[in-house]
Write an enzyme that holds these catalytic residues in place. Structure first.
Site, PDB file in Angstrom:
ATOM      1  N   GLY A  37      49.553  57.495  69.416  1.00  0.00           N
ATOM      2  CA  GLY A  37      50.620  56.567  69.058  1.00  0.00           C
ATOM      3  C   GLY A  37      51.917  57.260  68.660  1.00  0.00           C
ATOM      4  O   GLY A  37      52.923  56.605  68.398  1.00  0.00           O
ATOM      5  N   SER A  86      52.759  59.996  75.538  1.00  0.00           N
ATOM      6  CA  SER A  86      52.832  59.442  76.906  1.00  0.00           C
ATOM      7  C   SER A  86      54.247  59.004  77.238  1.00  0.00           C
ATOM      8  O   SER A  86      54.709  59.190  78.370  1.00  0.00           O
ATOM      9  CB  SER A  86      51.923  58.232  77.083  1.00  0.00           C
ATOM     10  OG  SER A  86      50.704  58.439  76.529  1.00  0.00           O
ATOM     11  N   ARG A 132      42.914  51.015  79.664  1.00  0.00           N
ATOM     12  CA  ARG A 132      43.765  49.959  79.094  1.00  0.00           C
ATOM     13  C   ARG A 132      44.420  49.216  80.261  1.00  0.00           C
ATOM     14  O   ARG A 132      44.548  49.772  81.349  1.00  0.00           O
ATOM     15  CB  ARG A 132      44.872  50.582  78.234  1.00  0.00           C
ATOM     16  CG  ARG A 132      44.348  51.287  77.018  1.00  0.00           C
ATOM     17  CD  ARG A 132      45.492  51.995  76.277  1.00  0.00           C
ATOM     18  NE  ARG A 132      44.948  52.776  75.184  1.00  0.00           N
ATOM     19  CZ  ARG A 132      45.424  53.950  74.791  1.00  0.00           C
ATOM     20  NH1 ARG A 132      46.471  54.493  75.381  1.00  0.00           N
ATOM     21  NH2 ARG A 132      44.872  54.581  73.779  1.00  0.00           N
ATOM     22  N   ARG A 153      51.637  48.268  70.149  1.00  0.00           N
ATOM     23  CA  ARG A 153      51.191  48.621  71.512  1.00  0.00           C
ATOM     24  C   ARG A 153      50.073  47.703  71.988  1.00  0.00           C
ATOM     25  O   ARG A 153      49.875  47.535  73.195  1.00  0.00           O
ATOM     26  CB  ARG A 153      50.740  50.097  71.535  1.00  0.00           C
ATOM     27  CG  ARG A 153      50.616  50.665  72.924  1.00  0.00           C
ATOM     28  CD  ARG A 153      50.367  52.163  72.926  1.00  0.00           C
ATOM     29  NE  ARG A 153      49.019  52.497  72.476  1.00  0.00           N
ATOM     30  CZ  ARG A 153      48.559  53.729  72.353  1.00  0.00           C
ATOM     31  NH1 ARG A 153      49.323  54.760  72.673  1.00  0.00           N
ATOM     32  NH2 ARG A 153      47.323  53.957  71.943  1.00  0.00           N
ATOM     33  N   ARG A 209      41.881  55.889  64.708  1.00  0.00           N
ATOM     34  CA  ARG A 209      43.046  56.666  65.149  1.00  0.00           C
ATOM     35  C   ARG A 209      43.954  57.022  63.974  1.00  0.00           C
ATOM     36  O   ARG A 209      44.512  58.113  63.919  1.00  0.00           O
ATOM     37  CB  ARG A 209      43.818  55.897  66.235  1.00  0.00           C
ATOM     38  CG  ARG A 209      43.176  56.079  67.589  1.00  0.00           C
ATOM     39  CD  ARG A 209      43.553  55.026  68.609  1.00  0.00           C
ATOM     40  NE  ARG A 209      42.566  55.063  69.686  1.00  0.00           N
ATOM     41  CZ  ARG A 209      42.712  55.724  70.831  1.00  0.00           C
ATOM     42  NH1 ARG A 209      43.832  56.365  71.073  1.00  0.00           N
ATOM     43  NH2 ARG A 209      41.759  55.738  71.742  1.00  0.00           N
ATOM     44  N   ASN A 222      59.147  62.344  66.439  1.00  0.00           N
ATOM     45  CA  ASN A 222      59.635  61.300  67.349  1.00  0.00           C
ATOM     46  C   ASN A 222      60.074  60.064  66.552  1.00  0.00           C
ATOM     47  O   ASN A 222      59.305  59.118  66.396  1.00  0.00           O
ATOM     48  CB  ASN A 222      58.546  60.953  68.366  1.00  0.00           C
ATOM     49  CG  ASN A 222      58.968  59.832  69.301  1.00  0.00           C
ATOM     50  OD1 ASN A 222      60.160  59.577  69.489  1.00  0.00           O
ATOM     51  ND2 ASN A 222      57.988  59.163  69.872  1.00  0.00           N
ATOM     52  N   ASP A 223      61.336  60.121  66.086  1.00  0.00           N
ATOM     53  CA  ASP A 223      61.916  58.968  65.384  1.00  0.00           C
ATOM     54  C   ASP A 223      62.731  58.201  66.428  1.00  0.00           C
ATOM     55  O   ASP A 223      62.284  57.185  66.962  1.00  0.00           O
ATOM     56  CB  ASP A 223      62.765  59.502  64.215  1.00  0.00           C
ATOM     57  CG  ASP A 223      63.231  58.384  63.300  1.00  0.00           C
ATOM     58  OD1 ASP A 223      62.981  57.210  63.624  1.00  0.00           O
ATOM     59  OD2 ASP A 223      63.863  58.689  62.275  1.00  0.00           O
TER      60      ASP A 223
HETATM   61  P1  ADP Z   1      50.751  58.326  72.537  1.00  0.00           P
HETATM   62  O1  ADP Z   1      50.793  58.653  73.995  1.00  0.00           O
HETATM   63  O2  ADP Z   1      51.099  59.513  71.700  1.00  0.00           O
HETATM   64  O3  ADP Z   1      49.476  57.693  72.120  1.00  0.00           O
HETATM   65  P2  ADP Z   1      52.720  56.271  73.212  1.00  0.00           P
HETATM   66  O4  ADP Z   1      53.669  57.036  74.065  1.00  0.00           O
HETATM   67  O5  ADP Z   1      51.781  55.341  73.879  1.00  0.00           O
HETATM   68  O6  ADP Z   1      51.897  57.263  72.238  1.00  0.00           O
HETATM   69  O7  ADP Z   1      53.583  55.493  72.116  1.00  0.00           O
HETATM   70  C1  ADP Z   1      52.972  54.574  71.235  1.00  0.00           C
HETATM   71  C2  ADP Z   1      53.828  53.291  71.177  1.00  0.00           C
HETATM   72  O8  ADP Z   1      55.038  53.583  70.473  1.00  0.00           O
HETATM   73  C3  ADP Z   1      54.214  52.781  72.548  1.00  0.00           C
HETATM   74  O9  ADP Z   1      54.155  51.369  72.530  1.00  0.00           O
HETATM   75  C4  ADP Z   1      55.644  53.281  72.734  1.00  0.00           C
HETATM   76  O10 ADP Z   1      56.400  52.407  73.533  1.00  0.00           O
HETATM   77  C5  ADP Z   1      56.169  53.302  71.289  1.00  0.00           C
HETATM   78  N1  ADP Z   1      57.143  54.373  71.001  1.00  0.00           N
HETATM   79  C6  ADP Z   1      57.135  55.652  71.439  1.00  0.00           C
HETATM   80  N2  ADP Z   1      58.172  56.359  70.927  1.00  0.00           N
HETATM   81  C7  ADP Z   1      58.848  55.500  70.137  1.00  0.00           C
HETATM   82  C8  ADP Z   1      60.026  55.622  69.318  1.00  0.00           C
HETATM   83  N3  ADP Z   1      60.702  56.772  69.203  1.00  0.00           N
HETATM   84  N4  ADP Z   1      60.443  54.540  68.631  1.00  0.00           N
HETATM   85  C9  ADP Z   1      59.753  53.358  68.712  1.00  0.00           C
HETATM   86  N5  ADP Z   1      58.655  53.165  69.475  1.00  0.00           N
HETATM   87  C10 ADP Z   1      58.187  54.219  70.177  1.00  0.00           C
HETATM   88  P1  5GP Z   2      44.115  57.952  74.221  1.00  0.00           P
HETATM   89  O1  5GP Z   2      42.774  57.309  74.137  1.00  0.00           O
HETATM   90  O2  5GP Z   2      45.097  57.359  73.230  1.00  0.00           O
HETATM   91  O3  5GP Z   2      44.645  58.013  75.632  1.00  0.00           O
HETATM   92  O4  5GP Z   2      43.943  59.471  73.769  1.00  0.00           O
HETATM   93  C1  5GP Z   2      43.344  59.751  72.529  1.00  0.00           C
HETATM   94  C2  5GP Z   2      43.507  61.229  72.206  1.00  0.00           C
HETATM   95  O5  5GP Z   2      42.815  62.020  73.158  1.00  0.00           O
HETATM   96  C3  5GP Z   2      44.959  61.705  72.228  1.00  0.00           C
HETATM   97  O6  5GP Z   2      45.175  62.485  71.057  1.00  0.00           O
HETATM   98  C4  5GP Z   2      45.043  62.572  73.444  1.00  0.00           C
HETATM   99  O7  5GP Z   2      45.962  63.648  73.286  1.00  0.00           O
HETATM  100  C5  5GP Z   2      43.629  63.111  73.520  1.00  0.00           C
HETATM  101  N1  5GP Z   2      43.253  63.570  74.863  1.00  0.00           N
HETATM  102  C6  5GP Z   2      43.538  63.011  76.058  1.00  0.00           C
HETATM  103  N2  5GP Z   2      43.036  63.754  77.055  1.00  0.00           N
HETATM  104  C7  5GP Z   2      42.417  64.802  76.461  1.00  0.00           C
HETATM  105  C8  5GP Z   2      41.714  65.947  76.978  1.00  0.00           C
HETATM  106  O8  5GP Z   2      41.554  66.156  78.167  1.00  0.00           O
HETATM  107  N3  5GP Z   2      41.221  66.806  76.058  1.00  0.00           N
HETATM  108  C9  5GP Z   2      41.366  66.635  74.718  1.00  0.00           C
HETATM  109  N4  5GP Z   2      40.865  67.574  73.912  1.00  0.00           N
HETATM  110  N5  5GP Z   2      42.031  65.588  74.211  1.00  0.00           N
HETATM  111  C10 5GP Z   2      42.542  64.685  75.077  1.00  0.00           C
END
Ligand code: ADP
Ligand code: 5GP
Length: 211
Positions: A27, A31, A57, A150, A161, A184-185
């Site tokens: 979060g 991504s 998802r 999200r 999480r 990431n603000d």
């Molecule tokens: P991660 O891949 O680390 O799990 P995501 O990229 O899915 O996180 O981001 C989590 C949620 O926060 C998403 O819905 C995304 O659109 C939102 N988000 C990401 N960066 C920001 C930001 N700087 N400000 C507000 N919302 C954000």
């Molecule tokens: P999500 O379920 O939100 O996609 O991912 C959950 C966590 O798993 C995130 O912290 C992401 O960085 C981590 N993750 C995704 N792919 C891999 C992988 O191949 N190896 C490991 N160690 N972590 C992963």
């Protein structure tokens, strides 16, 4: 290919762009930043598609976002030596296969990985020598809001999480673990910081494509 060109290519591979690891709490925005990079630098970066046993998802595509597999299948492939690293996160298995990295490198692209803290520690024991970047949220409260907004997690998965996030936020402070920590603000600011640390690798990759 002339011997000169072959030599240059070998040299480019030796000093070629380093892989990039993005880590940080679920979060935090990994991504979001990664997708922007892949869109803006199409052909320069290639995503290492991990395996996971969690359910897809809405909108996630098998083979693009993840290889969605059963626990049995993943165990089998790990036992066969097909993985560079693997970890258990929030009740599911995740892992980077050797094939995922090779697929990107075969395209002469910078391999970008999204892995958790256990993955980071495992990668440090390989000879891949990536650049390690941690993406962190401004606070746990903001992280919770982003995860809730999200709308991808059940209450149970969200709590898992958030627990993992508190640990990650503490561990990521370890000196030398990451080359850069990005808070990431504002997403545009975070993206600029990310591009700034990668500029040299981007230039290397673009240069090697021209030669
Ligand atoms: P991660 O891949 O680390 O799990 P995501 O990229 O899915 O996180 O981001 C989590 C949620 O926060 C998403 O819905 C995304 O659109 C939102 N988000 C990401 N960066 C920001 C930001 N700087 N400000 C507000 N919302 C954000
Ligand atoms: P999500 O379920 O939100 O996609 O991912 C959950 C966590 O798993 C995130 O912290 C992401 O960085 C981590 N993750 C995704 N792919 C891999 C992988 O191949 N190896 C490991 N160690 N972590 C992963």
């Amino acid at each position: 290919m002339s011997w000169r060109r072959a030599l240059l290519r070998t040299f480019a591979v030796m000093v070629g762009p380093r892989p990039v690891v993005l880590s940080g709490p679920s979060g935090a925005g990994k991504s979001t930043l990664l997708k922007r990079l892949l869109k803006d630098y199409e052909n320069v970066f290639g995503f290492s598609v991990s395996h996971t046993t969690r359910n897809p998802r809405p909108g996630e595509v098998n083979g693009k976002d993840y290889h969605f597999v059963t626990r049995e299948k993943m165990r089998e492939e790990i036992d066969a030596g097909g993985f560079v690293e693997n970890a258990e996160f929030s009740g599911n298995m995740y892992g980077t296969s050797k094939a995922a990295i090779q697929a990107v490198q075969a395209q002469n692209q910078i391999c970008i990985l999204d892995i958790d803290m256990q993955g980071v520690r495992s990668m440090k024991r390989t000879d891949l020598n990536p650049i390690y970047i941690s993406i962190q949220p401004p606070s746990i409260e903001i992280l919770e809001k982003r995860l809730r907004d999200r709308q991808t997690e059940t209450e149970e998965s969200l709590q898992k999480r958030l627990n993992a996030a508190s640990i990650d936020m503490e561990l990521s402070k370890e000196p030398g673990l990451f080359d850069l920590i990005i808070i990431n603000d504002d997403v545009d600011v975070a993206y600029s910081e990310l591009k700034k640390i990668l500029v040299e690798e981007i230039q290397k990759a673009q240069g090697s494509k021209k030669s």
